[in-house]
Write a protein that holds these residues in place. Structure first.
Motif, PDB file in Angstrom:
ATOM      1  N   GLU A 196       0.831  -1.212   0.000  1.00  0.00           N
ATOM      2  CA  GLU A 196       0.000   0.000   0.000  1.00  0.00           C
ATOM      3  C   GLU A 196       0.861   1.256   0.000  1.00  0.00           C
ATOM      4  OE1 GLU A 196      -3.156   2.653  -0.071  1.00  0.00           O
ATOM      5  OE2 GLU A 196      -2.995   0.562  -0.681  1.00  0.00           O
ATOM      6  N   THR A 197       1.931   1.273   0.766  1.00  0.00           N
ATOM      7  CA  THR A 197       2.823   2.436   0.763  1.00  0.00           C
ATOM      8  C   THR A 197       3.469   2.589  -0.606  1.00  0.00           C
ATOM      9  OG1 THR A 197       3.194   2.294   3.134  1.00  0.00           O
ATOM     10  CG2 THR A 197       4.838   3.505   1.861  1.00  0.00           C
ATOM     11  N   CYS A 198       3.842   1.492  -1.236  1.00  0.00           N
ATOM     12  CA  CYS A 198       4.408   1.564  -2.589  1.00  0.00           C
ATOM     13  C   CYS A 198       3.389   2.111  -3.581  1.00  0.00           C
ATOM     14  CB  CYS A 198       4.929   0.198  -3.028  1.00  0.00           C
ATOM     15  SG  CYS A 198       6.402  -0.302  -2.098  1.00  0.00           S
ATOM     16  N   ARG A 199       2.131   1.732  -3.414  1.00  0.00           N
ATOM     17  CA  ARG A 199       1.075   2.268  -4.290  1.00  0.00           C
ATOM     18  C   ARG A 199       0.950   3.785  -4.145  1.00  0.00           C
ATOM     19  NH1 ARG A 199      -2.341  -2.375  -2.372  1.00  0.00           N
ATOM     20  NH2 ARG A 199      -2.245  -3.885  -4.056  1.00  0.00           N
ATOM     21  N   LEU A 250      -3.925  12.345  11.982  1.00  0.00           N
ATOM     22  CA  LEU A 250      -2.775  11.634  11.413  1.00  0.00           C
ATOM     23  C   LEU A 250      -2.312  10.515  12.341  1.00  0.00           C
ATOM     24  CD1 LEU A 250      -0.603  14.517   9.908  1.00  0.00           C
ATOM     25  CD2 LEU A 250      -2.115  12.934   8.697  1.00  0.00           C
ATOM     26  N   MET A 251      -2.222  10.822  13.616  1.00  0.00           N
ATOM     27  CA  MET A 251      -1.757   9.823  14.588  1.00  0.00           C
ATOM     28  C   MET A 251      -2.714   8.634  14.631  1.00  0.00           C
ATOM     29  SD  MET A 251       0.823   9.377  16.519  1.00  0.00           S
ATOM     30  CE  MET A 251       1.294   8.112  17.667  1.00  0.00           C
ATOM     31  N   LYS A 252      -4.022   8.915  14.644  1.00  0.00           N
ATOM     32  CA  LYS A 252      -5.004   7.824  14.673  1.00  0.00           C
ATOM     33  C   LYS A 252      -4.943   6.993  13.400  1.00  0.00           C
ATOM     34  CE  LYS A 252      -8.184  10.067  17.812  1.00  0.00           C
ATOM     35  NZ  LYS A 252      -9.434  10.804  17.949  1.00  0.00           N
ATOM     36  N   ARG A 253      -4.703   7.638  12.277  1.00  0.00           N
ATOM     37  CA  ARG A 253      -4.678   6.934  10.987  1.00  0.00           C
ATOM     38  C   ARG A 253      -3.429   6.060  10.829  1.00  0.00           C
ATOM     39  NH1 ARG A 253      -3.935   4.258   7.192  1.00  0.00           N
ATOM     40  NH2 ARG A 253      -4.355   4.659   5.009  1.00  0.00           N
ATOM     41  N   TYR A 254      -2.278   6.520  11.315  1.00  0.00           N
ATOM     42  CA  TYR A 254      -1.015   5.854  10.988  1.00  0.00           C
ATOM     43  C   TYR A 254      -0.341   5.116  12.137  1.00  0.00           C
ATOM     44  CZ  TYR A 254      -1.505   8.193   6.563  1.00  0.00           C
ATOM     45  OH  TYR A 254      -1.983   8.602   5.351  1.00  0.00           O
ATOM     46  N   ASN A 255      -0.877   5.177  13.341  1.00  0.00           N
ATOM     47  CA  ASN A 255      -0.164   4.545  14.462  1.00  0.00           C
ATOM     48  C   ASN A 255      -0.534   3.083  14.645  1.00  0.00           C
ATOM     49  OD1 ASN A 255      -1.471   3.944  17.351  1.00  0.00           O
ATOM     50  ND2 ASN A 255      -2.766   5.439  16.284  1.00  0.00           N
ATOM     51  N   LYS A 256       0.411   2.367  15.236  1.00  0.00           N
ATOM     52  CA  LYS A 256       0.193   1.005  15.705  1.00  0.00           C
ATOM     53  C   LYS A 256       0.662   1.002  17.149  1.00  0.00           C
ATOM     54  CE  LYS A 256       0.901  -1.034  11.198  1.00  0.00           C
ATOM     55  NZ  LYS A 256       1.963  -1.001  10.222  1.00  0.00           N
ATOM     56  N   VAL A 284       6.140   7.270   5.942  1.00  0.00           N
ATOM     57  CA  VAL A 284       6.286   7.578   4.516  1.00  0.00           C
ATOM     58  C   VAL A 284       4.911   7.691   3.861  1.00  0.00           C
ATOM     59  CG1 VAL A 284       7.087   6.686   2.280  1.00  0.00           C
ATOM     60  CG2 VAL A 284       8.623   6.681   4.256  1.00  0.00           C
ATOM     61  N   ALA A 285       4.001   6.769   4.181  1.00  0.00           N
ATOM     62  CA  ALA A 285       2.642   6.846   3.629  1.00  0.00           C
ATOM     63  C   ALA A 285       1.991   8.168   4.026  1.00  0.00           C
ATOM     64  CB  ALA A 285       1.806   5.663   4.101  1.00  0.00           C
ATOM     65  N   CYS A 286       2.174   8.578   5.260  1.00  0.00           N
ATOM     66  CA  CYS A 286       1.635   9.847   5.749  1.00  0.00           C
ATOM     67  C   CYS A 286       2.271  11.024   5.007  1.00  0.00           C
ATOM     68  CB  CYS A 286       1.890   9.956   7.249  1.00  0.00           C
ATOM     69  SG  CYS A 286       1.385  11.505   8.004  1.00  0.00           S
ATOM     70  N   ALA A 287       3.590  11.002   4.873  1.00  0.00           N
ATOM     71  CA  ALA A 287       4.306  12.093   4.202  1.00  0.00           C
ATOM     72  C   ALA A 287       3.898  12.200   2.736  1.00  0.00           C
ATOM     73  CB  ALA A 287       5.819  11.883   4.322  1.00  0.00           C
ATOM     74  N   CYS A 328      -8.761  13.786  -6.381  1.00  0.00           N
ATOM     75  CA  CYS A 328      -7.593  14.206  -5.593  1.00  0.00           C
ATOM     76  C   CYS A 328      -7.362  13.304  -4.380  1.00  0.00           C
ATOM     77  CB  CYS A 328      -7.765  15.645  -5.106  1.00  0.00           C
ATOM     78  SG  CYS A 328      -7.603  16.871  -6.396  1.00  0.00           S
ATOM     79  N   THR A 329      -8.426  12.907  -3.729  1.00  0.00           N
ATOM     80  CA  THR A 329      -8.263  12.147  -2.497  1.00  0.00           C
ATOM     81  C   THR A 329      -8.184  10.638  -2.734  1.00  0.00           C
ATOM     82  OG1 THR A 329     -10.676  12.157  -2.139  1.00  0.00           O
ATOM     83  CG2 THR A 329      -9.373  13.901  -1.075  1.00  0.00           C
ATOM     84  N   LEU A 330      -8.899  10.121  -3.705  1.00  0.00           N
ATOM     85  CA  LEU A 330      -8.901   8.677  -3.915  1.00  0.00           C
ATOM     86  C   LEU A 330      -7.685   8.173  -4.682  1.00  0.00           C
ATOM     87  CD1 LEU A 330     -12.666   8.016  -4.683  1.00  0.00           C
ATOM     88  CD2 LEU A 330     -11.415   7.569  -2.553  1.00  0.00           C
ATOM     89  N   CYS A 331      -7.069   9.022  -5.492  1.00  0.00           N
ATOM     90  CA  CYS A 331      -5.916   8.538  -6.254  1.00  0.00           C
ATOM     91  C   CYS A 331      -4.685   8.400  -5.366  1.00  0.00           C
ATOM     92  CB  CYS A 331      -5.620   9.451  -7.444  1.00  0.00           C
ATOM     93  SG  CYS A 331      -4.846  11.003  -7.000  1.00  0.00           S
ATOM     94  N   ILE A 332      -4.704   8.993  -4.214  1.00  0.00           N
ATOM     95  CA  ILE A 332      -3.577   8.906  -3.308  1.00  0.00           C
ATOM     96  C   ILE A 332      -3.997   8.104  -2.131  1.00  0.00           C
ATOM     97  CG2 ILE A 332      -3.941  11.010  -2.027  1.00  0.00           C
ATOM     98  CD1 ILE A 332      -0.607   9.982  -3.388  1.00  0.00           C
TER      99      ILE A 332
END
Length: 179
Positions: free
Chosen positions: A54-57, A125-131, A141-144, A175-179
């Motif tokens: 997913e990050t590569c995508r 951002l924290m809620k979306r990307y944290n584990k 990187v996905a966040c950035a 704009c939002t779905l392609c990324i």
């Protein structure tokens, strides 16, 4: 492999070409699976885990100007430079040297990248990307990538540089779905 940007020859002397060419197809492009293989074989992630598919995508989507879902060598070089910058920031603000960043370190990273986000947006951002309260380098990187791509899309529409713009619904979705 013939490379479209360099008729009949390989990009001479560029050390990144070997990584790119080892996974690229005849079209001189790489897809997300090939990007994942390329970054893993190059050792880019270092002591971190290999990048997720997913990050590569999203890395490809950030630079995919023709919406092909693939990346050419010039885009790969641009991505490589961005990844090096993000890795430097990540390591700089991982102050406790855990290999992960927490909420405060994320805020410092984001600010270090030039973004001035309010606490509510940092929480999102924290809620979306944290584990477990920590953000891995892959997720950082996905966040950035998303921050950069969405900020770029917004700036293209905010021509007066006032922090406001108008989107048509389909444009917003693209704009939002392609990324």
């Amino acid at each position: 492999m013939a490379y479209p940007g360099y008729p009949g020859q390989q990009p001479g002397g560029d050390p990144l070409w070997g990584y790119f060419a080892s996974v690229g197809g005849q079209d001189g492009q790489i897809d997300p699976v090939e990007l994942q293989q390329c970054l893993t074989s190059s050792g880019f992630s270092g002591t971190y885990q290999p990048f997720s598919l997913e990050t590569c995508r999203v890395m490809i989507a950030m630079l995919d100007r023709d919406f092909s879902g693939k990346m050419g060598f010039n885009e790969f070089k641009e991505l490589w430079a961005a990844l090096n910058g993000w890795r430097t920031i990540y390591m700089q603000y991982d102050t406790d040297r855990t290999g992960f960043i927490n909420y405060q370190e994320l805020g410092n990273c984001v600010h270090g990248m030039g973004y001035n986000l309010n606490p509510q947006t940092l929480n999102v951002l924290m809620k979306r990307y944290n584990k477990n309260g920590q953000i891995t380098f892959d997720d950082f990187v996905a966040c950035a990538v998303r921050l950069r791509a969405l900020t770029d899309a917004f700036r293209r529409r905010d021509q007066a540089q006032q922090g406001m713009c108008t989107f048509q619904y389909d444009d917003f979705l693209q704009c939002t779905l392609c990324i």
